[in-house]
Design a protein around this motif. Structure first.
Motif, PDB file in Angstrom:
ATOM      1  N   ILE A 266       0.842  -1.195   0.000  1.00  0.00           N
ATOM      2  CA  ILE A 266       0.000   0.000   0.000  1.00  0.00           C
ATOM      3  C   ILE A 266       0.877   1.245   0.000  1.00  0.00           C
ATOM      4  N   GLY A 267       0.421   2.282  -0.697  1.00  0.00           N
ATOM      5  CA  GLY A 267       1.172   3.528  -0.725  1.00  0.00           C
ATOM      6  C   GLY A 267       0.757   4.432  -1.865  1.00  0.00           C
ATOM      7  N   THR A 268       1.416   5.558  -1.958  1.00  0.00           N
ATOM      8  CA  THR A 268       1.105   6.537  -2.988  1.00  0.00           C
ATOM      9  C   THR A 268       1.649   6.102  -4.340  1.00  0.00           C
ATOM     10  N   THR A 269       0.947   6.487  -5.407  1.00  0.00           N
ATOM     11  CA  THR A 269       1.357   6.072  -6.751  1.00  0.00           C
ATOM     12  C   THR A 269       0.795   7.026  -7.787  1.00  0.00           C
ATOM     13  N   TRP A 270       1.081   6.752  -9.060  1.00  0.00           N
ATOM     14  CA  TRP A 270       0.493   7.465 -10.189  1.00  0.00           C
ATOM     15  C   TRP A 270      -0.310   6.494 -11.032  1.00  0.00           C
ATOM     16  N   GLN A 271      -1.228   7.010 -11.815  1.00  0.00           N
ATOM     17  CA  GLN A 271      -2.088   6.151 -12.635  1.00  0.00           C
ATOM     18  C   GLN A 271      -1.280   5.272 -13.577  1.00  0.00           C
ATOM     19  N   VAL A 272      -0.239   5.829 -14.171  1.00  0.00           N
ATOM     20  CA  VAL A 272       0.566   5.050 -15.116  1.00  0.00           C
ATOM     21  C   VAL A 272       1.237   3.866 -14.423  1.00  0.00           C
ATOM     22  N   ILE A 273       1.642   4.051 -13.164  1.00  0.00           N
ATOM     23  CA  ILE A 273       2.272   2.972 -12.408  1.00  0.00           C
ATOM     24  C   ILE A 273       1.247   1.889 -12.093  1.00  0.00           C
ATOM     25  N   ALA A 274       0.054   2.305 -11.684  1.00  0.00           N
ATOM     26  CA  ALA A 274      -1.004   1.347 -11.387  1.00  0.00           C
ATOM     27  C   ALA A 274      -1.353   0.530 -12.625  1.00  0.00           C
ATOM     28  N   ASN A 275      -1.446   1.197 -13.771  1.00  0.00           N
ATOM     29  CA  ASN A 275      -1.770   0.493 -15.016  1.00  0.00           C
ATOM     30  C   ASN A 275      -0.690  -0.527 -15.358  1.00  0.00           C
ATOM     31  N   LEU A 276       0.571  -0.105 -15.229  1.00  0.00           N
ATOM     32  CA  LEU A 276       1.677  -0.993 -15.580  1.00  0.00           C
ATOM     33  C   LEU A 276       1.760  -2.172 -14.616  1.00  0.00           C
ATOM     34  N   ALA A 277       1.595  -1.899 -13.319  1.00  0.00           N
ATOM     35  CA  ALA A 277       1.657  -2.973 -12.326  1.00  0.00           C
ATOM     36  C   ALA A 277       0.558  -4.006 -12.584  1.00  0.00           C
ATOM     37  N   ALA A 278      -0.654  -3.526 -12.878  1.00  0.00           N
ATOM     38  CA  ALA A 278      -1.764  -4.438 -13.151  1.00  0.00           C
ATOM     39  C   ALA A 278      -1.520  -5.247 -14.419  1.00  0.00           C
ATOM     40  N   SER A 279      -0.937  -4.605 -15.429  1.00  0.00           N
ATOM     41  CA  SER A 279      -0.676  -5.312 -16.691  1.00  0.00           C
ATOM     42  C   SER A 279       0.385  -6.390 -16.535  1.00  0.00           C
ATOM     43  N   GLU A 280       1.220  -6.257 -15.478  1.00  0.00           N
ATOM     44  CA  GLU A 280       2.268  -7.250 -15.233  1.00  0.00           C
ATOM     45  C   GLU A 280       1.868  -8.247 -14.146  1.00  0.00           C
ATOM     46  N   GLY A 281       0.588  -8.262 -13.807  1.00  0.00           N
ATOM     47  CA  GLY A 281       0.085  -9.295 -12.912  1.00  0.00           C
ATOM     48  C   GLY A 281      -0.108  -8.932 -11.457  1.00  0.00           C
ATOM     49  N   ALA A 282       0.257  -7.728 -11.072  1.00  0.00           N
ATOM     50  CA  ALA A 282       0.063  -7.325  -9.676  1.00  0.00           C
ATOM     51  C   ALA A 282      -1.431  -7.113  -9.401  1.00  0.00           C
TER      52      ALA A 282
END
Length: 399
Positions: A266-282
């Motif tokens: 859990i923590g602060t992030t940006w939308q692009v990071i969230a999108n990339l993390a989700a696309s890589e299986g997180a």
């Protein structure tokens, strides 16, 4: 691969002193003690002949010529159409941008709000004649003439793009789903060692935004306008949070890896990071919590010492033209500033994902601004803590 800004939080003390909120380059309006009072500089009324060159300071991913990614090139056509050859310097932090602009060797900079007022106050950034930037007319109205890109009704730059600082969490390890920033502040102990936070002095504003909602007795109106008592409360909150933080992030790829491995949950992030993390299986979700969020709105500003002002103006108009602004926004991972850019994105859902035209969404975002002694919330009976002290406090917070 998208390129994204990184932040160098551990700067030398000499640099800390060089980038105080009201530093001066010798303008007769300097005011290091009394607040923001920029020199009386004039914007040009017309453009001359292109000088054949323009020297830029930018975040990584803003000035791409195909050398980093053959599919990302909006510099080559600019050079062909204008005759202005682009020379660019990638800056790793807002502090570095301010330092570089003070040299007088650059014509323009893609400044975030935590740098823009410093450049205006010191006289290093000149007012901009928006009539000389035709594409300015299509910029979203809620980006124009804002506290971080204008002073006393005078524009000091052209809005480029914007983004929010979101709360991201692992949906399998963080239950129930959080709704508040309390999950990383007062409730951070529940995920001790697996909390992540943005590595920058401006993150103090995130704590202030949280306290604004949860400690009304502090009477915080603006998270970038903190008197000493308010500032101390924000710093104390971050020192408590530090005990639970596993990693402060500045490299977005490292944050993606941390969420994939479970080191961060859990923590602060940006939308692009969230999108990339989700696309890589997180297994992650990111959102704006109930208190709202901080965020950035970047502005292209012109140096008061620009050696190539005509080429600089042509660059400002080019970078916010619909097609180019769409290219930059998709490559970098932010909402474009030009409303017509949404028609040009390759991903037709891009502007929806990044809330480009969602005025209500952006009203919940407290965009980065530069803390100065003259309180930005309008108070005159107290002095607010200037940015230089935010930098010093950030070092203490991290231990």
């Amino acid at each position: 691969m998208r390129l994204i800004r990184t932040v160098q939080a551990a700067l030398a003390a000499t640099l800390f002193l060089a980038v105080t909120a009201c530093g001066s380059s010798g303008g007769d309006g300097e005011s290091s003690a009394t607040g923001l009072n920029p020199p009386d500089l004039k914007a040009p009324t017309r453009l001359g002949k292109p000088e054949g060159q323009v020297d830029l300071i930018a975040w990584a991913g803003y000035v791409e010529d195909g050398s980093n990614d053959p599919d990302a090139d909006w510099v080559s056509d600019f050079e062909k159409q204008t005759g202005c050859q682009v020379r660019s310097k990638v800056a790793a932090s807002s502090d570095e941008m301010v330092k570089l602009m003070k040299t007088g060797e650059y014509d323009a900079v893609s400044a975030s709000g935590d740098a823009s007022l410093r450049l205006i106050a010191s006289g290093d950034a000149a007012p901009v004649n928006t009539d000389l930037v035709p594409n300015y007319q299509d910029i979203f109205p809620d980006l124009k003439m804002q506290p971080w890109n204008s002073v006393d009704g005078k524009a000091y730059g052209i809005p480029h793009g914007r983004g929010a600082n979101l709360l991201m969490y692992n949906t399998e390890k963080v239950k129930p789903a959080p709704t508040s920033w309390s999950a990383v502040f007062d409730g951070a102990f529940a995920h001790k060692g697996h909390v992540t936070a943005y590595d920058s002095p401006i993150y103090i504003a995130d704590a202030a935004l949280y306290l604004k909602a949860h400690r009304p007795e502090l009477k915080i109106k603006d998270p970038y306008a903190l008197d000493q008592k308010q500032f101390d409360a924000a710093v104390d909150l971050l020192k408590q949070q530090n005990k639970n933080v596993g990693e402060y992030w500045s490299d977005y790829l490292k944050e993606v890896s941390a969420f994939k491995s479970g080191d961060s949950v859990i923590g602060t992030t940006w939308q692009v990071i969230a999108n990339l993390a989700a696309s890589e299986g997180a297994k992650v979700k990111a959102f704006v919590p109930e208190e709202g969020s901080t965020g950035w709105s970047d502005t292209w500003m012109i140096s008061s010492k620009a050696k190539h002002p005509t080429c600089a103006y042509k660059w400002l108009n080019w970078i916010v033209s619909p097609k180019v602004n769409a290219q930059v926004a998709e490559y970098f991972g932010e909402a474009p500033a030009n409303a017509k850019a949404c028609e040009q994105t390759t991903d037709k859902n891009f502007c929806t994902t990044y809330h480009a035209a969602d005025t209500a969404y952006w009203k919940r975002i407290a965009f980065w601004n530069t803390p100065v002694e003259q309180c930005l919330d309008g108070r005159t009976d107290v002095k607010c803590v200037p940015y230089a002290k935010w930098v010093q406090a950030w070092t203490e917070i991290k231990g």
